[in-house]
Design a protein around this motif. Structure first.
Motif, mmCIF file in Angstrom:
data_model
loop_
_atom_site.group_PDB
_atom_site.id
_atom_site.type_symbol
_atom_site.label_atom_id
_atom_site.label_comp_id
_atom_site.label_asym_id
_atom_site.label_seq_id
_atom_site.Cartn_x
_atom_site.Cartn_y
_atom_site.Cartn_z
ATOM 1 N N HIS A 155 -10.684 3.511 -15.935
ATOM 2 C CA HIS A 155 -11.804 3.355 -16.862
ATOM 3 C C HIS A 155 -12.985 2.653 -16.206
ATOM 4 O O HIS A 155 -14.132 3.071 -16.375
ATOM 5 N N ARG A 156 -12.728 1.598 -15.433
ATOM 6 C CA ARG A 156 -13.812 0.864 -14.778
ATOM 7 C C ARG A 156 -14.254 1.583 -13.502
ATOM 8 O O ARG A 156 -13.412 1.947 -12.666
ATOM 9 N N PRO A 157 -15.564 1.777 -13.323
ATOM 10 C CA PRO A 157 -16.043 2.465 -12.112
ATOM 11 C C PRO A 157 -15.610 1.766 -10.827
ATOM 12 O O PRO A 157 -15.263 2.447 -9.846
ATOM 13 N N ALA A 158 -15.625 0.435 -10.807
ATOM 14 C CA ALA A 158 -15.218 -0.279 -9.595
ATOM 15 C C ALA A 158 -13.756 -0.005 -9.271
ATOM 16 O O ALA A 158 -13.379 0.111 -8.089
ATOM 17 N N HIS A 159 -12.927 0.124 -10.290
ATOM 18 C CA HIS A 159 -11.517 0.423 -10.062
ATOM 19 C C HIS A 159 -11.338 1.840 -9.516
ATOM 20 O O HIS A 159 -10.456 2.087 -8.688
ATOM 21 N N ARG A 160 -12.164 2.764 -9.983
ATOM 22 C CA ARG A 160 -12.081 4.136 -9.461
ATOM 23 C C ARG A 160 -12.389 4.150 -7.965
ATOM 24 O O ARG A 160 -11.677 4.797 -7.186
ATOM 25 N N VAL A 161 -13.443 3.467 -7.594
ATOM 26 C CA VAL A 161 -13.827 3.450 -6.183
ATOM 27 C C VAL A 161 -12.744 2.788 -5.342
ATOM 28 O O VAL A 161 -12.356 3.299 -4.272
ATOM 29 N N LEU A 162 -12.237 1.659 -5.795
ATOM 30 C CA LEU A 162 -11.237 0.939 -5.019
ATOM 31 C C LEU A 162 -9.964 1.766 -4.860
ATOM 32 O O LEU A 162 -9.385 1.821 -3.771
ATOM 33 N N PHE A 163 -9.525 2.427 -5.921
ATOM 34 C CA PHE A 163 -8.320 3.249 -5.810
ATOM 35 C C PHE A 163 -8.550 4.434 -4.888
ATOM 36 O O PHE A 163 -7.657 4.835 -4.136
ATOM 37 N N SER A 164 -9.755 5.015 -4.927
ATOM 38 C CA SER A 164 -10.054 6.132 -4.043
ATOM 39 C C SER A 164 -9.988 5.704 -2.582
ATOM 40 O O SER A 164 -9.455 6.424 -1.724
ATOM 41 N N VAL A 165 -10.512 4.512 -2.283
ATOM 42 C CA VAL A 165 -10.467 3.998 -0.918
ATOM 43 C C VAL A 165 -9.038 3.668 -0.511
ATOM 44 O O VAL A 165 -8.597 3.953 0.603
ATOM 45 N N LEU A 166 -8.281 3.081 -1.436
ATOM 46 C CA LEU A 166 -6.913 2.687 -1.116
ATOM 47 C C LEU A 166 -6.018 3.887 -0.812
ATOM 48 O O LEU A 166 -5.130 3.817 0.040
ATOM 49 N N ARG A 167 -6.229 4.964 -1.514
ATOM 50 C CA ARG A 167 -5.346 6.114 -1.324
ATOM 51 C C ARG A 167 -5.802 7.032 -0.195
ATOM 52 O O ARG A 167 -5.204 8.061 0.051
ATOM 53 N N PRO A 213 0.798 -1.231 0.000
ATOM 54 C CA PRO A 213 0.000 0.000 0.000
ATOM 55 C C PRO A 213 0.825 1.274 0.000
ATOM 56 O O PRO A 213 0.381 2.296 -0.517
ATOM 57 N N ARG A 214 2.028 1.240 0.583
ATOM 58 C CA ARG A 214 2.813 2.475 0.640
ATOM 59 C C ARG A 214 3.320 2.916 -0.730
ATOM 60 O O ARG A 214 3.885 3.996 -0.850
ATOM 61 N N GLN A 215 3.125 2.124 -1.747
ATOM 62 C CA GLN A 215 3.484 2.549 -3.101
ATOM 63 C C GLN A 215 2.600 3.692 -3.576
ATOM 64 O O GLN A 215 2.915 4.340 -4.581
ATOM 65 N N LEU A 216 1.517 3.940 -2.867
ATOM 66 C CA LEU A 216 0.675 5.072 -3.232
ATOM 67 C C LEU A 216 1.445 6.385 -3.170
ATOM 68 O O LEU A 216 1.077 7.355 -3.836
ATOM 69 N N ARG A 217 2.508 6.430 -2.346
ATOM 70 C CA ARG A 217 3.311 7.639 -2.286
ATOM 71 C C ARG A 217 3.992 7.920 -3.616
ATOM 72 O O ARG A 217 4.344 9.069 -3.905
ATOM 73 N N ARG A 218 4.202 6.896 -4.421
ATOM 74 C CA ARG A 218 4.814 7.058 -5.732
ATOM 75 C C ARG A 218 3.769 7.263 -6.823
ATOM 76 O O ARG A 218 4.120 7.377 -8.009
ATOM 77 N N LEU A 219 2.494 7.321 -6.421
ATOM 78 C CA LEU A 219 1.401 7.466 -7.384
ATOM 79 C C LEU A 219 0.527 8.671 -7.071
ATOM 80 O O LEU A 219 -0.659 8.678 -7.400
ATOM 81 N N ASP A 220 1.117 9.693 -6.450
ATOM 82 C CA ASP A 220 0.301 10.847 -6.071
ATOM 83 C C ASP A 220 -0.179 11.650 -7.273
ATOM 84 O O ASP A 220 -1.048 12.511 -7.144
ATOM 85 N N TRP A 221 0.378 11.400 -8.454
ATOM 86 C CA TRP A 221 -0.043 12.097 -9.672
ATOM 87 C C TRP A 221 -1.227 11.411 -10.350
ATOM 88 O O TRP A 221 -1.763 11.911 -11.346
ATOM 89 N N LEU A 222 -1.626 10.273 -9.830
ATOM 90 C CA LEU A 222 -2.743 9.538 -10.406
ATOM 91 C C LEU A 222 -4.008 9.820 -9.609
ATOM 92 O O LEU A 222 -3.969 9.953 -8.387
ATOM 93 N N GLU A 223 -5.147 9.907 -10.295
ATOM 94 C CA GLU A 223 -6.415 10.216 -9.648
ATOM 95 C C GLU A 223 -7.419 9.100 -9.922
ATOM 96 O O GLU A 223 -7.307 8.402 -10.941
ATOM 97 N N PRO A 224 -8.412 8.942 -9.048
ATOM 98 C CA PRO A 224 -9.401 7.877 -9.279
ATOM 99 C C PRO A 224 -10.118 7.994 -10.623
ATOM 100 O O PRO A 224 -10.441 6.982 -11.257
ATOM 101 N N ARG A 225 -10.359 9.221 -11.091
ATOM 102 C CA ARG A 225 -11.070 9.397 -12.360
ATOM 103 C C ARG A 225 -10.274 8.915 -13.562
ATOM 104 O O ARG A 225 -10.813 8.805 -14.666
ATOM 105 N N ASP A 226 -8.982 8.623 -13.355
ATOM 106 C CA ASP A 226 -8.167 8.130 -14.462
ATOM 107 C C ASP A 226 -8.460 6.674 -14.799
ATOM 108 O O ASP A 226 -8.088 6.204 -15.875
#
Length: 399
Positions: A34-46, A19-32
């Motif tokens: 394509h799948r709605p479920a992936h957007r939600v999961l990434f938003s929760v993870l970060r 999970p701490r790899q999110l620090r290397r992904l601060d330029w990525l956003e949930p809206r990026d």
């Protein structure tokens, strides 16, 4: 499996493993995603405040309760997420340390979708405005698309500047102008031929390319040439200019197009108002064509995101040129614009030419008075190295 879907799953699997790899992904956003479920999961993870996130270690085991809480929170916002799918995401990640590269795949897909979405919206609004005779919605959406391209260029880390493509992208064919449009253009040309001074009212901002019919545009170019040379405009001079340019012999104009315009009598109306309506239609048509080109560019997977943004900006160039003339026609010239006489009658001068360069060109074309004659001895004295004229410094080329 599609490469984009594989990239999204690999990225989420990498974050679930570390999970701490999110620090290397601060330029990525949930809206990026394509799948709605992936957007939600990434938003929760970060979500930095999520239980167990701060206690996780890069090289340690991920707390089971953190995974359970993540699944519960994400499941409250979307369907299709269960424990088995989390296992699918983890299994889809070949190398967790490659998470930033997987993130670039996700961002690239997001850029293409975003450009396509806004270009299609511009096309739809332009077609609506063309039917309604309006331009405000088209102008607004064009500004939105330009702003989106600027934002995407910043996110991808590429310069925000137009880039000319090697070949013009193939776009969908445009529809032929309606009979009403052709009749309106014919009536306007009749006014320009038979009304004294009518061409002068519109010459500064109306161009041959604004006409939907190419033959009408070339006829207007003839009128612009006569006006540019200071020659009178009537049916006889217009016919002579048409013949001199060979527009009838090469098929650009047909007799049935030219004859009603030259033989019209007692035509009355406002050439300026009709020209403004023609310019409005030209703006919406140009916007639609630019939108089609941008859509075709976004569908070309061979283009890197930086190339896509640069070439999309280039495709919007003709639209901005028409908008600049539209502002001039409405008494709102662009701030800081330099007005220069067109090099070709009815054709705009090259945009963005500095005033100093224009003045230098004019001074070179202006006859200079002869220099006073000097004695040979005085001339030799003036030719010493200390007093010789320094070589000119070349102008910096436009970026």
């Amino acid at each position: 499996m599609e490469p984009l879907l594989a990239g999204e799953q690999a990225l989420l699997g990498a974050v679930l493993l570390y999970p701490r790899q999110l620090r290397r992904l601060d330029w990525l956003e949930p809206r990026d995603f394509h799948r709605p479920a992936h957007r939600v999961l990434f938003s929760v993870l970060r979500d930095a405040g999520h239980p167990g996130f701060a206690a996780d270690a890069d090289d340690g085991e991920v707390p089971l309760d953190w995974l359970i809480d993540t699944l519960i929170l994400a499941g409250e916002q979307t369907r299709g997420l269960d424990a088995s799918y989390l296992h699918t995401l983890v299994a889809a990640c070949p190398r967790p340390g490659h998470a930033p590269l997987y993130g670039r795949i996700v961002l690239e897909g997001s850029i293409r979708r975003t450009v396509t979405e806004h270009a299609e919206r511009l096309l739809a609004i332009a077609e609506e405005d063309l039917a309604a005779g309006d331009v405000e919605g088209t102008a607004h959406q064009a500004d939105v698309l330009a702003g989106v391209l600027a934002d995407l260029a910043g996110r991808w880390g590429t310069p925000h500047r137009p880039q000319k493509p090697a070949t013009t992208p193939a776009s969908a064919p445009t529809t032929e102008p309606s009979e009403d449009v052709l009749v309106d253009e014919q009536f306007l040309l009749s006014l320009l031929v038979h009304q004294d001074g009518a061409v002068a009212e519109v010459f500064d901002w109306l161009r041959p390319s604004d006409f939907a019919d190419p033959g009408h545009g070339q006829l207007y170019r003839c009128l612009g040439a006569l006006h540019h040379r200071g020659e009178p405009i009537d049916a006889v001079t217009t016919q002579w200019e048409v013949q001199r340019r060979g527009l009838l012999t090469d098929g650009t104009l047909a007799e049935k197009q030219l004859t009603p315009i030259l033989n019209a009598h007692l035509v009355a109306g406002s050439a300026e108002w009709l020209s403004e309506q023609l310019l409005h239609a030209s703006l919406t048509r140009t916007a639609a064509e630019s939108a089609r080109q941008v859509t075709a560019l976004a569908a070309d997977n061979r283009l890197a995101p930086g190339q896509l943004v640069g070439q999309a900006l280039h495709a919007l160039g003709p639209l901005e040129e028409v908008r600049a003339r539209w502002r001039t026609a409405n008494g709102q010239p662009s701030p800081g614009a330099v007005r220069a006489a067109p090099a070709e009658p009815g054709v705009p001068a090259e945009p963005g030419v500095p005033a100093g360069r224009v003045n230098a060109a004019l001074s070179r074309s202006t006859p200079q008075p002869p220099a006073p004659r000097t004695a040979p001895s005085a001339a030799r004295a003036c030719a010493t190295p200390a007093t010789r004229r320094p070589s000119s410094v070349p102008l910096r080329s436009a970026q």
